[in-house]
Design an enzyme around this catalytic site. Structure first.
Site, short mmCIF file in Angstrom:
data_model
loop_
_atom_site.label_atom_id
_atom_site.label_comp_id
_atom_site.label_asym_id
_atom_site.label_seq_id
_atom_site.Cartn_x
_atom_site.Cartn_y
_atom_site.Cartn_z
N MET A 158 -14.70 -57.98 75.67
CA MET A 158 -15.76 -57.24 74.97
C MET A 158 -16.47 -56.25 75.89
O MET A 158 -17.69 -56.31 76.06
CB MET A 158 -16.77 -58.24 74.38
CG MET A 158 -16.15 -59.27 73.48
SD MET A 158 -15.27 -58.55 72.08
CE MET A 158 -14.84 -60.04 71.17
N GLY A 170 -11.10 -67.35 74.11
CA GLY A 170 -9.76 -67.24 74.66
C GLY A 170 -8.65 -67.83 73.82
O GLY A 170 -7.64 -68.27 74.35
N THR A 171 -8.81 -67.80 72.48
CA THR A 171 -7.70 -68.33 71.66
C THR A 171 -6.48 -67.42 71.74
O THR A 171 -5.34 -67.89 71.64
CB THR A 171 -8.11 -68.54 70.18
OG1 THR A 171 -8.40 -67.28 69.59
CG2 THR A 171 -9.30 -69.46 70.05
N ASN A 172 -6.70 -66.13 71.93
CA ASN A 172 -5.54 -65.23 72.09
C ASN A 172 -4.87 -65.46 73.44
O ASN A 172 -3.64 -65.40 73.53
CB ASN A 172 -5.97 -63.76 71.94
CG ASN A 172 -6.06 -63.37 70.48
OD1 ASN A 172 -5.05 -63.25 69.80
ND2 ASN A 172 -7.28 -63.22 69.98
N HIS A 192 -6.86 -56.09 68.23
CA HIS A 192 -8.06 -55.80 67.45
C HIS A 192 -7.94 -56.47 66.08
O HIS A 192 -6.88 -56.39 65.45
CB HIS A 192 -8.23 -54.28 67.30
CG HIS A 192 -9.48 -53.93 66.56
ND1 HIS A 192 -10.73 -53.98 67.15
CD2 HIS A 192 -9.68 -53.60 65.26
CE1 HIS A 192 -11.65 -53.67 66.25
NE2 HIS A 192 -11.04 -53.44 65.10
N ILE A 244 -16.14 -51.94 77.09
CA ILE A 244 -15.40 -50.68 76.93
C ILE A 244 -15.03 -50.16 78.30
O ILE A 244 -15.82 -50.23 79.25
CB ILE A 244 -16.22 -49.69 76.07
CG1 ILE A 244 -16.20 -50.18 74.63
CG2 ILE A 244 -15.67 -48.27 76.19
CD1 ILE A 244 -16.84 -49.29 73.62
N LEU A 245 -13.80 -49.68 78.42
CA LEU A 245 -13.31 -49.19 79.71
C LEU A 245 -13.25 -47.66 79.69
O LEU A 245 -12.85 -47.06 78.69
CB LEU A 245 -11.93 -49.79 79.99
CG LEU A 245 -11.93 -51.33 80.11
CD1 LEU A 245 -10.51 -51.88 80.05
CD2 LEU A 245 -12.64 -51.78 81.38
N ASN A 291 -4.34 -54.01 73.78
CA ASN A 291 -5.52 -54.66 73.20
C ASN A 291 -5.17 -55.24 71.84
O ASN A 291 -4.37 -54.65 71.12
CB ASN A 291 -6.65 -53.63 73.04
CG ASN A 291 -7.91 -54.24 72.43
OD1 ASN A 291 -8.36 -55.31 72.85
ND2 ASN A 291 -8.48 -53.57 71.44
C1 GAR Z 1 -10.43 -61.85 68.54
O1 GAR Z 1 -10.55 -61.87 67.15
C2 GAR Z 1 -10.11 -60.45 69.03
O2 GAR Z 1 -9.23 -59.77 68.20
C3 GAR Z 1 -11.47 -59.82 69.00
O3 GAR Z 1 -12.35 -60.81 69.48
C4 GAR Z 1 -11.79 -62.11 69.21
C5 GAR Z 1 -11.66 -62.86 70.52
O4 GAR Z 1 -11.26 -64.18 70.32
N1 GAR Z 1 -11.50 -58.64 69.79
C6 GAR Z 1 -12.23 -57.56 69.48
O5 GAR Z 1 -12.97 -57.49 68.53
C7 GAR Z 1 -12.07 -56.39 70.45
N2 GAR Z 1 -12.52 -55.17 69.83
P1 GAR Z 1 -10.60 -65.05 71.47
O6 GAR Z 1 -11.52 -64.99 72.69
O7 GAR Z 1 -10.57 -66.44 70.88
O8 GAR Z 1 -9.22 -64.52 71.75
#
Ligand code: GAR
Length: 204
Positions: A96, A16-18, A115, A98-99, A113
């Site tokens: 993670m 969940g850093t994003n 990516h 797919i919808l 999203n």
């Molecule tokens: C992030 O790098 C995000 O872009 C990627 O997973 C990581 C999640 O990190 N997402 C994908 O690859 C989706 N196709 P987070 O949980 O720290 O935000």
């Protein structure tokens, strides 16, 4: 919508850093047209849930397993939660799963999203998390980055909203590259895109 703030749900699976970047941007006043009101995790142990709790945002766990392993029931449970919270905008932030088209058609141009590559490179089914950076390094590209896009029925195939490039270093590992792409690209463009789309929704 006309005035007010877009009600935002963030869907997560892991660290969940994003999500944290969105929470931080919100507390700095950088998302004036939106408000994160709900976090949904599809993994009970997602650290993102702790981040939500610390920020005072309600967090809900909805796993496919609890829905009998059925994709339709899983998506229905998410939609029911989104509807109960009157959500205007759904943000996939490290989600993670797919919808289906049925799900994405329920929120047309209302799902974003992030990516971790410059789409159309290293994207689509099978490209997620660290695998994306492993593929970029294996190919030997010199520049990668991140993309925020609308979500439709094609994995990573919706309209692009923002992108940011990041240079690859000769000594990069998938882990070092992942961290730099997050810090220099994802955490910057995701809050910006969320504000852009929120502003568009409230001014509609
Ligand atoms: C992030 O790098 C995000 O872009 C990627 O997973 C990581 C999640 O990190 N997402 C994908 O690859 C989706 N196709 P987070 O949980 O720290 O935000």
């Amino acid at each position: 919508m006309g005035g007010g703030k877009a009600r935002i749900a963030v869907l997560v699976s892991g660290g969940g850093t994003n999500l944290q970047a969105l929470i931080d941007a919100q507390s700095r006043g950088e998302i004036p047209h939106g408000e994160i009101v709900l976090v949904i995790a599809n993994k009970a142990d997602a650290y993102a849930l702790t981040r939500a709790e610390t920020a005072g945002i309600p967090g809900v766990v909805i796993t496919k397993k609890a829905c009998g392993g059925d994709q339709e029931a899983f998506e229905d449970a998410i939609i029911a939660q989104l509807e109960a919270c009157e959500i205007d905008l759904v943000v996939l932030a490290g989600f993670m799963a797919i919808l289906s088209k049925r799900f994405t058609d329920t929120y047309p141009k209302r799902i974003l999203n992030v990516h971790p590559s410059l789409i159309p490179s290293f994207c689509g089914e099978g490209f997620y998390g660290l695998r994306v950076h492993e593929a970029a390094l294996a190919k030997g590209v010199k520049v990668t980055g991140a993309t925020v896009h609308y979500v439709n029925e094609i994995p990573d195939g919706g309209e692009i909203i923002l992108q940011k490039a990041v240079n690859i270093r000769p000594d990069d590992t998938p882990e070092s590259l992942q961290k730099r792409v997050m810090r220099l690209a994802e955490w910057k463009i995701l809050p910006r895109a969320v504000e852009l789309v929120s502003a568009e929704l409230v001014n509609r």
